[in-house]
Scaffold this motif. Sequence first.
Motif, PDB file in Angstrom:
ATOM      1  N   VAL A 143      37.021  32.921  33.800  1.00 33.20           N
ATOM      2  CA  VAL A 143      37.142  32.016  32.660  1.00 33.20           C
ATOM      3  C   VAL A 143      37.580  32.862  31.472  1.00 33.20           C
ATOM      4  CG1 VAL A 143      35.926  30.414  31.137  1.00 33.20           C
ATOM      5  CG2 VAL A 143      35.310  30.529  33.562  1.00 33.20           C
ATOM      6  N   PRO A 144      38.750  32.584  30.890  1.00 33.32           N
ATOM      7  CA  PRO A 144      39.264  33.410  29.798  1.00 33.32           C
ATOM      8  C   PRO A 144      38.215  33.663  28.713  1.00 33.32           C
ATOM      9  CG  PRO A 144      40.904  31.800  30.436  1.00 33.32           C
ATOM     10  CD  PRO A 144      39.635  31.461  31.188  1.00 33.32           C
ATOM     11  N   ASN A 145      38.142  34.911  28.272  1.00 25.80           N
ATOM     12  CA  ASN A 145      37.237  35.386  27.217  1.00 25.80           C
ATOM     13  C   ASN A 145      35.759  35.338  27.605  1.00 25.80           C
ATOM     14  OD1 ASN A 145      39.379  35.866  25.352  1.00 25.80           O
ATOM     15  ND2 ASN A 145      39.446  33.685  24.965  1.00 25.80           N
ATOM     16  N   MET A 146      35.420  34.763  28.732  1.00 24.05           N
ATOM     17  CA  MET A 146      34.016  34.663  29.135  1.00 24.05           C
ATOM     18  C   MET A 146      33.726  35.493  30.382  1.00 24.05           C
ATOM     19  SD  MET A 146      33.213  30.653  28.384  1.00 24.05           S
ATOM     20  CE  MET A 146      31.596  30.772  29.107  1.00 24.05           C
ATOM     21  N   ASN A 147      34.311  35.106  31.510  1.00 31.76           N
ATOM     22  CA  ASN A 147      34.041  35.746  32.799  1.00 31.76           C
ATOM     23  C   ASN A 147      35.341  36.317  33.359  1.00 31.76           C
ATOM     24  OD1 ASN A 147      31.383  34.658  32.635  1.00 31.76           O
ATOM     25  ND2 ASN A 147      32.180  32.728  33.378  1.00 31.76           N
ATOM     26  N   PRO A 148      35.371  37.593  33.678  1.00 28.75           N
ATOM     27  CA  PRO A 148      36.630  38.204  34.107  1.00 28.75           C
ATOM     28  C   PRO A 148      37.123  37.684  35.445  1.00 28.75           C
ATOM     29  CG  PRO A 148      34.824  39.755  34.322  1.00 28.75           C
ATOM     30  CD  PRO A 148      34.273  38.546  33.644  1.00 28.75           C
ATOM     31  N   PRO A 149      38.445  37.674  35.599  1.00 27.13           N
ATOM     32  CA  PRO A 149      38.995  37.367  36.913  1.00 27.13           C
ATOM     33  C   PRO A 149      38.701  38.521  37.862  1.00 27.13           C
ATOM     34  CG  PRO A 149      40.730  38.117  35.459  1.00 27.13           C
ATOM     35  CD  PRO A 149      39.480  38.023  34.632  1.00 27.13           C
ATOM     36  N   ILE A 150      38.722  38.226  39.127  1.00 22.49           N
ATOM     37  CA  ILE A 150      38.530  39.282  40.127  1.00 22.49           C
ATOM     38  C   ILE A 150      39.770  39.387  41.007  1.00 22.49           C
ATOM     39  CG2 ILE A 150      36.015  39.322  40.082  1.00 22.49           C
ATOM     40  CD1 ILE A 150      36.013  37.384  42.403  1.00 22.49           C
ATOM     41  N   ILE A 151      40.891  39.064  40.393  1.00 24.11           N
ATOM     42  CA  ILE A 151      42.188  39.131  41.061  1.00 24.11           C
ATOM     43  C   ILE A 151      42.936  40.339  40.515  1.00 24.11           C
ATOM     44  CG2 ILE A 151      44.384  37.951  41.438  1.00 24.11           C
ATOM     45  CD1 ILE A 151      42.856  35.310  40.829  1.00 24.11           C
ATOM     46  N   ASN A 152      43.198  41.305  41.374  1.00 21.22           N
ATOM     47  CA  ASN A 152      44.043  42.436  41.036  1.00 21.22           C
ATOM     48  C   ASN A 152      43.636  43.130  39.735  1.00 21.22           C
ATOM     49  OD1 ASN A 152      46.162  44.212  41.557  1.00 21.22           O
ATOM     50  ND2 ASN A 152      47.602  43.007  40.365  1.00 21.22           N
ATOM     51  N   THR A 153      42.337  43.383  39.560  1.00 22.56           N
ATOM     52  CA  THR A 153      41.888  44.115  38.373  1.00 22.56           C
ATOM     53  C   THR A 153      41.463  45.527  38.770  1.00 22.56           C
ATOM     54  OG1 THR A 153      39.542  43.525  38.515  1.00 22.56           O
ATOM     55  CG2 THR A 153      40.987  41.967  37.368  1.00 22.56           C
ATOM     56  N   SER A 154      41.475  46.417  37.792  1.00 21.94           N
ATOM     57  CA  SER A 154      41.088  47.801  38.072  1.00 21.94           C
ATOM     58  C   SER A 154      39.628  47.893  38.500  1.00 21.94           C
ATOM     59  CB  SER A 154      41.340  48.680  36.840  1.00 21.94           C
ATOM     60  OG  SER A 154      40.570  48.229  35.741  1.00 21.94           O
ATOM     61  N   TRP A 155      38.777  46.974  38.032  1.00 23.36           N
ATOM     62  CA  TRP A 155      37.364  47.016  38.427  1.00 23.36           C
ATOM     63  C   TRP A 155      37.198  46.643  39.893  1.00 23.36           C
ATOM     64  CZ3 TRP A 155      32.810  45.861  34.785  1.00 23.36           C
ATOM     65  CH2 TRP A 155      32.932  46.626  33.616  1.00 23.36           C
ATOM     66  N   VAL A 156      37.942  45.670  40.359  1.00 24.71           N
ATOM     67  CA  VAL A 156      37.813  45.226  41.753  1.00 24.71           C
ATOM     68  C   VAL A 156      38.501  46.211  42.699  1.00 24.71           C
ATOM     69  CG1 VAL A 156      38.489  43.428  43.395  1.00 24.71           C
ATOM     70  CG2 VAL A 156      37.534  42.794  41.188  1.00 24.71           C
ATOM     71  N   LEU A 157      39.668  46.672  42.322  1.00 20.50           N
ATOM     72  CA  LEU A 157      40.453  47.525  43.209  1.00 20.50           C
ATOM     73  C   LEU A 157      40.208  49.011  42.992  1.00 20.50           C
ATOM     74  CD1 LEU A 157      43.807  45.542  43.024  1.00 20.50           C
ATOM     75  CD2 LEU A 157      41.991  45.370  44.750  1.00 20.50           C
ATOM     76  N   GLY A 158      39.501  49.365  41.937  1.00 18.57           N
ATOM     77  CA  GLY A 158      39.264  50.765  41.605  1.00 18.57           C
ATOM     78  C   GLY A 158      38.001  51.322  42.230  1.00 18.57           C
ATOM     79  N   SER A 159      37.258  52.034  41.434  1.00 23.91           N
ATOM     80  CA  SER A 159      36.066  52.728  41.894  1.00 23.91           C
ATOM     81  C   SER A 159      35.022  51.775  42.477  1.00 23.91           C
ATOM     82  CB  SER A 159      35.435  53.482  40.716  1.00 23.91           C
ATOM     83  OG  SER A 159      34.137  53.930  41.042  1.00 23.91           O
ATOM     84  N   LYS A 160      34.661  52.043  43.709  1.00 24.90           N
ATOM     85  CA  LYS A 160      33.609  51.231  44.331  1.00 24.90           C
ATOM     86  C   LYS A 160      32.286  51.448  43.611  1.00 24.90           C
ATOM     87  CE  LYS A 160      35.060  52.427  48.691  1.00 24.90           C
ATOM     88  NZ  LYS A 160      34.881  52.519  50.153  1.00 24.90           N
TER      89      LYS A 160
END
Length: 102
Positions: free
Chosen positions: A17-34
């Motif tokens: 949800v924009p400005n509230m909850n981040p997307p989990i599509i192709n982001t550095s948090w999801v695809l980066g460091s476990k």
Amino acid sequence: MYGTYCLACHQEDGSGVPNMNPPIINTSWVLGSKTVLIQQVLKGSANKVEIDGEKFHNTMPPQAQLTDQQIADVLTFVRNSFGNKASIVTPAEVKTVRAKTK
């Protein structure tokens, strides 16, 4: 697991949800460091977070009550859904991060 613990905030399609909850599509948090991703699930966040230049203000509740296997399963699902392609998260990795995150 995703439907129970993640869907309400990150949406069925992972768009967030924009400005509230981040997307989990192709982001550095999801695809980066476990480790960062596991810590986020274990500890949650009470402050705004910035991910790939966008700021999100909603609190993420910690999910430390989940087992290592449950966290590994949901993070592996997220890292390999919504067009994401990343390595799996193992229960052993979650256990190691949990021990260091107390």
